[in-house]
Motif scaffolding. Structure first.
Motif, PDB file in Angstrom:
ATOM      1  N   GLY A 139       0.423  83.240  36.566  1.00 31.08           N
ATOM      2  CA  GLY A 139       0.170  82.695  37.886  1.00 31.08           C
ATOM      3  C   GLY A 139      -0.963  81.704  37.991  1.00 31.08           C
ATOM      4  O   GLY A 139      -1.202  81.135  39.054  1.00 31.08           O
ATOM      5  N   VAL A 140      -1.673  81.459  36.883  1.00 30.83           N
ATOM      6  CA  VAL A 140      -2.808  80.540  36.894  1.00 30.83           C
ATOM      7  C   VAL A 140      -2.388  79.209  36.265  1.00 30.83           C
ATOM      8  O   VAL A 140      -1.743  79.187  35.209  1.00 30.83           O
ATOM      9  CB  VAL A 140      -4.009  81.126  36.124  1.00 30.83           C
ATOM     10  N   VAL A 141      -2.780  78.114  36.894  1.00 28.59           N
ATOM     11  CA  VAL A 141      -2.433  76.791  36.380  1.00 28.59           C
ATOM     12  C   VAL A 141      -3.258  76.524  35.122  1.00 28.59           C
ATOM     13  O   VAL A 141      -4.481  76.447  35.174  1.00 28.59           O
ATOM     14  CB  VAL A 141      -2.704  75.692  37.426  1.00 28.59           C
ATOM     15  N   GLU A 142      -2.582  76.385  33.995  1.00 29.03           N
ATOM     16  CA  GLU A 142      -3.270  76.237  32.715  1.00 29.03           C
ATOM     17  C   GLU A 142      -3.168  74.830  32.132  1.00 29.03           C
ATOM     18  O   GLU A 142      -4.026  74.406  31.364  1.00 29.03           O
ATOM     19  CB  GLU A 142      -2.702  77.228  31.695  1.00 29.03           C
ATOM     20  N   MET A 143      -2.131  74.096  32.476  1.00 31.05           N
ATOM     21  CA  MET A 143      -1.942  72.761  31.907  1.00 31.05           C
ATOM     22  C   MET A 143      -1.144  71.919  32.883  1.00 31.05           C
ATOM     23  O   MET A 143      -0.300  72.435  33.613  1.00 31.05           O
ATOM     24  CB  MET A 143      -1.224  72.870  30.560  1.00 31.05           C
ATOM     25  N   ALA A 144      -1.435  70.614  32.917  1.00 32.83           N
ATOM     26  CA  ALA A 144      -0.754  69.745  33.871  1.00 32.83           C
ATOM     27  C   ALA A 144      -0.680  68.319  33.345  1.00 32.83           C
ATOM     28  O   ALA A 144      -1.575  67.861  32.634  1.00 32.83           O
ATOM     29  CB  ALA A 144      -1.483  69.759  35.211  1.00 32.83           C
ATOM     30  N   THR A 145       0.395  67.638  33.733  1.00 35.57           N
ATOM     31  CA  THR A 145       0.569  66.223  33.416  1.00 35.57           C
ATOM     32  C   THR A 145       1.171  65.517  34.625  1.00 35.57           C
ATOM     33  O   THR A 145       2.102  66.024  35.243  1.00 35.57           O
ATOM     34  CB  THR A 145       1.490  66.027  32.202  1.00 35.57           C
ATOM     35  N   VAL A 146       0.617  64.351  34.936  1.00 34.62           N
ATOM     36  CA  VAL A 146       1.146  63.500  36.004  1.00 34.62           C
ATOM     37  C   VAL A 146       1.276  62.095  35.441  1.00 34.62           C
ATOM     38  O   VAL A 146       0.331  61.578  34.842  1.00 34.62           O
ATOM     39  CB  VAL A 146       0.216  63.479  37.237  1.00 34.62           C
ATOM     40  N   CYS A 147       2.438  61.485  35.621  1.00 37.08           N
ATOM     41  CA  CYS A 147       2.652  60.128  35.113  1.00 37.08           C
ATOM     42  C   CYS A 147       2.996  59.185  36.247  1.00 37.08           C
ATOM     43  O   CYS A 147       3.862  59.475  37.073  1.00 37.08           O
ATOM     44  CB  CYS A 147       3.774  60.115  34.076  1.00 37.08           C
ATOM     45  N   ASP A 148       2.324  58.057  36.280  1.00 40.24           N
ATOM     46  CA  ASP A 148       2.607  56.963  37.209  1.00 40.24           C
ATOM     47  C   ASP A 148       3.696  56.107  36.582  1.00 40.24           C
ATOM     48  O   ASP A 148       3.466  55.411  35.594  1.00 40.24           O
ATOM     49  CB  ASP A 148       1.325  56.155  37.428  1.00 40.24           C
TER      50      ASP A 148
ATOM     51  N   VAL B 113       0.075  71.094  42.521  1.00 38.62           N
ATOM     52  CA  VAL B 113      -0.303  72.007  41.449  1.00 38.62           C
ATOM     53  C   VAL B 113      -0.822  71.291  40.204  1.00 38.62           C
ATOM     54  O   VAL B 113      -1.819  71.714  39.600  1.00 38.62           O
ATOM     55  CB  VAL B 113       0.877  72.963  41.127  1.00 38.62           C
ATOM     56  N   ALA B 114      -0.206  70.194  39.810  1.00 42.24           N
ATOM     57  CA  ALA B 114      -0.661  69.473  38.616  1.00 42.24           C
ATOM     58  C   ALA B 114      -1.896  68.640  38.912  1.00 42.24           C
ATOM     59  O   ALA B 114      -2.899  68.696  38.185  1.00 42.24           O
ATOM     60  CB  ALA B 114       0.463  68.594  38.065  1.00 42.24           C
ATOM     61  N   GLY B 115      -1.854  67.857  39.977  1.00 41.30           N
ATOM     62  CA  GLY B 115      -2.979  66.995  40.314  1.00 41.30           C
ATOM     63  C   GLY B 115      -4.249  67.763  40.626  1.00 41.30           C
ATOM     64  O   GLY B 115      -5.352  67.294  40.342  1.00 41.30           O
ATOM     65  N   ALA B 116      -4.097  68.954  41.194  1.00 42.29           N
ATOM     66  CA  ALA B 116      -5.270  69.776  41.503  1.00 42.29           C
ATOM     67  C   ALA B 116      -6.022  70.160  40.238  1.00 42.29           C
ATOM     68  O   ALA B 116      -7.259  70.171  40.200  1.00 42.29           O
ATOM     69  CB  ALA B 116      -4.850  71.021  42.274  1.00 42.29           C
ATOM     70  N   LEU B 117      -5.279  70.495  39.165  1.00 45.42           N
ATOM     71  CA  LEU B 117      -5.949  70.836  37.909  1.00 45.42           C
ATOM     72  C   LEU B 117      -6.626  69.610  37.310  1.00 45.42           C
ATOM     73  O   LEU B 117      -7.758  69.707  36.812  1.00 45.42           O
ATOM     74  CB  LEU B 117      -4.951  71.424  36.909  1.00 45.42           C
ATOM     75  N   VAL B 118      -5.963  68.468  37.356  1.00 50.81           N
ATOM     76  CA  VAL B 118      -6.568  67.233  36.834  1.00 50.81           C
ATOM     77  C   VAL B 118      -7.868  66.939  37.575  1.00 50.81           C
ATOM     78  O   VAL B 118      -8.902  66.635  36.956  1.00 50.81           O
ATOM     79  CB  VAL B 118      -5.592  66.049  36.954  1.00 50.81           C
ATOM     80  N   ALA B 119      -7.841  67.032  38.900  1.00 51.13           N
ATOM     81  CA  ALA B 119      -9.045  66.770  39.685  1.00 51.13           C
ATOM     82  C   ALA B 119     -10.159  67.761  39.348  1.00 51.13           C
ATOM     83  O   ALA B 119     -11.314  67.375  39.133  1.00 51.13           O
ATOM     84  CB  ALA B 119      -8.722  66.815  41.172  1.00 51.13           C
ATOM     85  N   SER B 120      -9.805  69.037  39.292  1.00 47.77           N
ATOM     86  CA  SER B 120     -10.820  70.065  39.030  1.00 47.77           C
ATOM     87  C   SER B 120     -11.434  69.927  37.643  1.00 47.77           C
ATOM     88  O   SER B 120     -12.653  70.068  37.465  1.00 47.77           O
ATOM     89  CB  SER B 120     -10.199  71.460  39.184  1.00 47.77           C
ATOM     90  N   GLU B 121     -10.592  69.642  36.650  1.00 48.18           N
ATOM     91  CA  GLU B 121     -11.088  69.518  35.286  1.00 48.18           C
ATOM     92  C   GLU B 121     -11.886  68.232  35.070  1.00 48.18           C
ATOM     93  O   GLU B 121     -12.638  68.123  34.102  1.00 48.18           O
ATOM     94  CB  GLU B 121      -9.934  69.593  34.295  1.00 48.18           C
ATOM     95  N   SER B 122     -11.757  67.273  35.960  1.00 44.69           N
ATOM     96  CA  SER B 122     -12.561  66.047  35.859  1.00 44.69           C
ATOM     97  C   SER B 122     -13.968  66.238  36.423  1.00 44.69           C
ATOM     98  O   SER B 122     -14.831  65.382  36.239  1.00 44.69           O
ATOM     99  CB  SER B 122     -11.876  64.909  36.623  1.00 44.69           C
ATOM    100  N   GLY B 123     -14.187  67.362  37.114  1.00 45.40           N
ATOM    101  CA  GLY B 123     -15.473  67.611  37.749  1.00 45.40           C
ATOM    102  C   GLY B 123     -15.460  67.397  39.251  1.00 45.40           C
ATOM    103  O   GLY B 123     -16.444  67.679  39.928  1.00 45.40           O
ATOM    104  N   MET B 124     -14.334  66.911  39.781  1.00 43.37           N
ATOM    105  CA  MET B 124     -14.180  66.814  41.219  1.00 43.37           C
ATOM    106  C   MET B 124     -13.807  68.184  41.764  1.00 43.37           C
ATOM    107  O   MET B 124     -13.658  69.149  41.013  1.00 43.37           O
ATOM    108  CB  MET B 124     -13.128  65.760  41.583  1.00 43.37           C
ATOM    109  N   ARG B 125     -13.629  68.288  43.065  1.00 44.52           N
ATOM    110  CA  ARG B 125     -13.350  69.576  43.686  1.00 44.52           C
ATOM    111  C   ARG B 125     -11.984  69.546  44.373  1.00 44.52           C
ATOM    112  O   ARG B 125     -11.548  68.516  44.867  1.00 44.52           O
ATOM    113  CB  ARG B 125     -14.438  69.930  44.708  1.00 44.52           C
ATOM    114  N   TYR B 126     -11.350  70.724  44.386  1.00 46.95           N
ATOM    115  CA  TYR B 126     -10.075  70.885  45.086  1.00 46.95           C
ATOM    116  C   TYR B 126     -10.158  72.151  45.913  1.00 46.95           C
ATOM    117  O   TYR B 126     -10.647  73.186  45.440  1.00 46.95           O
ATOM    118  CB  TYR B 126      -8.911  70.987  44.096  1.00 46.95           C
TER     119      TYR B 126
END
Length: 267
Positions: free
Chosen positions: A111-120, A213-226
């Protein structure tokens, strides 16, 4: 799963992203059927082509994993390992020839988001992240360094503006003092833009789990907040509810509390 296993899955996923871009290019070169799902909400044959391709690739590689996608989503419990896919984030942009849309894929373990990918799809940028392993843009680490120039822009959703105008119009000026307002139309990419510093913040009332779900992990792991009152990026999700709105905020750390207070007026 270990960080090494997650990194391996993330790297394999790049082949799926590459294949998705090829499917998108081929499908968009032919006649595209467009169907209304609701008011100002559409699905196209490309959404379905992409979804079928990604679900097939994931199911072939990970037959024991659960694979959930936006089109046809229903209320259901999550398995031990689950993938959540938005095959075409920004469909309205695509339908109206606005060049901002892409694909969003996330892996959840217990149930925890462990990995994510977003492509433009338009610009070719690939954002990815592994929990406790950082976020990347095109293979290079991204983080909110203290000397990074802050963005001038805050992205919002149409639903956020509708509620703000009807419930607390005076709060628009408070928001406006923090940056120029933009409605971009691709929630997953907007969260990644917060991560990369292209946006100062992003606010959405109507975003649903597959949008964030994916973008939230990217933002959080970059040091931003979600932040969301119904989806905590660091806690397990047990049930997928396709109709639940997230009321989500992603922002620079120093701006988050102010925007959370603003969003709380709109619940």
């Amino acid at each position: 799963m270990t960080i090494a296993e997650l990194n391996q899955a993330r790297d394999w996923l790049r082949s799926v992203i590459s294949g998705s871009r090829k499917i998108f290019d081929e499908a968009s070169a032919s006649d595209v059927a467009i169907h209304a799902k609701g008011r100002q909400d559409f699905v196209t044959t490309i959404d379905h082509c992409l979804q079928d391709y990604v679900v097939g690739r994931l199911s072939e590689r990970f037959p024991a994993h659960q694979v959930l996608a936006e089109e046809g989503a229903k209320l259901q419990a999550l398995a031990e390992v689950a993938w959540i896919i938005d095959p075409l984030d920004g469909t309205m942009n695509f339908v109206n020839s606005i060049p901002l849309y892409g694909i969003s894929i996330a892996m959840l373990v217990d149930g925890v988001v462990e990995m994510a990918t977003v492509c433009d799809f338009v610009h070719g940028d690939i954002f990815d992240a592994v929990r406790n392993g950082g976020a990347r843009l095109n293979g290079r680490a991204i983080s909110c360094e203290p000397d990074r120039r802050p963005s001038d822009f805050i992205a919002v959703s149409t639903g956020f503006l509708d509620r703000l105008i009807s419930r607390s119009p005076q709060s628009f000026e408070t928001l406006r003092q923090s940056g120029k307002i933009r409605v971009l139309g691709s929630q997953a990419l907007q969260l990644c833009y917060v991560a990369s510093g292209r946006l100062r913040a992003n606010l959405s009332v109507e975003a649903k789990l597959w949008d964030d779900v994916a973008g939230a992990l990217v933002a959080s792991e970059s040091g931003m907040r979600y932040s969301s009152p119904v989806f905590d990026i660091g806690k397990p999700i047990n049930i997928i509810d396709p109709d639940k709105h997230l009321f989500s905020v992603s922002a620079e750390p120093e701006l988050l509390e102010q925007l959370e207070d603003l969003m709380s007026l709109l619940y």
